[in-house]
Design a protein around this motif. Structure first.
Motif, short mmCIF file in Angstrom:
data_model
loop_
_atom_site.label_atom_id
_atom_site.label_comp_id
_atom_site.label_asym_id
_atom_site.label_seq_id
_atom_site.Cartn_x
_atom_site.Cartn_y
_atom_site.Cartn_z
N THR A 11 160.28 144.40 61.93
CA THR A 11 159.23 143.64 62.60
C THR A 11 158.52 142.74 61.60
N VAL A 12 157.98 141.66 62.13
CA VAL A 12 157.17 140.73 61.35
C VAL A 12 155.89 140.51 62.15
N SER A 13 154.76 140.79 61.53
CA SER A 13 153.47 140.61 62.19
C SER A 13 152.56 139.79 61.28
N MET A 14 152.05 138.69 61.82
CA MET A 14 151.21 137.82 61.00
C MET A 14 149.81 137.71 61.61
N ALA A 15 148.81 137.74 60.73
CA ALA A 15 147.42 137.61 61.15
C ALA A 15 146.83 136.34 60.54
N GLY A 16 146.61 135.35 61.39
CA GLY A 16 145.92 134.13 60.98
C GLY A 16 146.54 133.35 59.83
N ARG A 17 147.84 133.43 59.63
CA ARG A 17 148.55 132.76 58.54
C ARG A 17 148.06 133.18 57.16
N LYS A 18 147.33 134.30 57.10
CA LYS A 18 146.80 134.78 55.83
C LYS A 18 147.49 136.06 55.35
N THR A 19 147.99 136.86 56.28
CA THR A 19 148.65 138.11 55.93
C THR A 19 149.86 138.30 56.83
N VAL A 20 150.97 138.72 56.25
CA VAL A 20 152.16 139.07 57.03
C VAL A 20 152.55 140.49 56.65
N GLU A 21 152.78 141.31 57.68
CA GLU A 21 153.21 142.69 57.49
C GLU A 21 154.62 142.81 58.04
N LEU A 22 155.49 143.48 57.28
CA LEU A 22 156.90 143.57 57.64
C LEU A 22 157.37 145.02 57.57
N THR A 23 158.30 145.37 58.46
CA THR A 23 159.00 146.64 58.36
C THR A 23 160.47 146.34 58.21
N GLY A 24 161.23 147.33 57.74
CA GLY A 24 162.67 147.14 57.54
C GLY A 24 162.99 146.37 56.27
N VAL A 25 162.08 146.38 55.30
CA VAL A 25 162.28 145.67 54.03
C VAL A 25 163.00 146.60 53.06
#
Length: 89
Positions: A11-25
């Motif tokens: 998954t890729v989840s971004m908050a306000g173009r300031k933080t991106v959180e990823l799973t499956g890395v």
């Protein structure tokens, strides 16, 4: 990739173009303040921007978080680095 990796969620989840959180890395192949290249269970992923830094990287749970000004995401095809003539064969 083994069968366990293929079943893991990405998954890729971004908050306000300031933080991106990823799973499956699976691993961080290279990074600097303008680009991260990550190996994920779905292939290589480039995260581009400015002032980028790794906020969190959990190798056990395969989760990562990057912060900074994020401008793009790009999944990199393994044939992208080959010339046109080599790809057409």
């Amino acid at each position: 990739m083994n069968n366990v990796d293929m079943k893991q969620e990405h998954t890729v989840s971004m908050a306000g173009r300031k933080t991106v959180e990823l799973t499956g890395v699976q691993q961080v192949e290279r990074f600097d303040s303008s680009e991260f290249l990550l190996q994920t269970v779905m292939g290589k992923l480039k995260v581009r921007g400015s002032g980028l830094k790794m906020k969190h990287f959990d190798t056990v749970n395969k989760k990562a978080a990057i912060e900074g000004r994020i401008s793009s995401f790009l999944y990199v095809d393994s044939s992208a680095g080959k010339s046109f003539f080599k790809r057409s064969k």
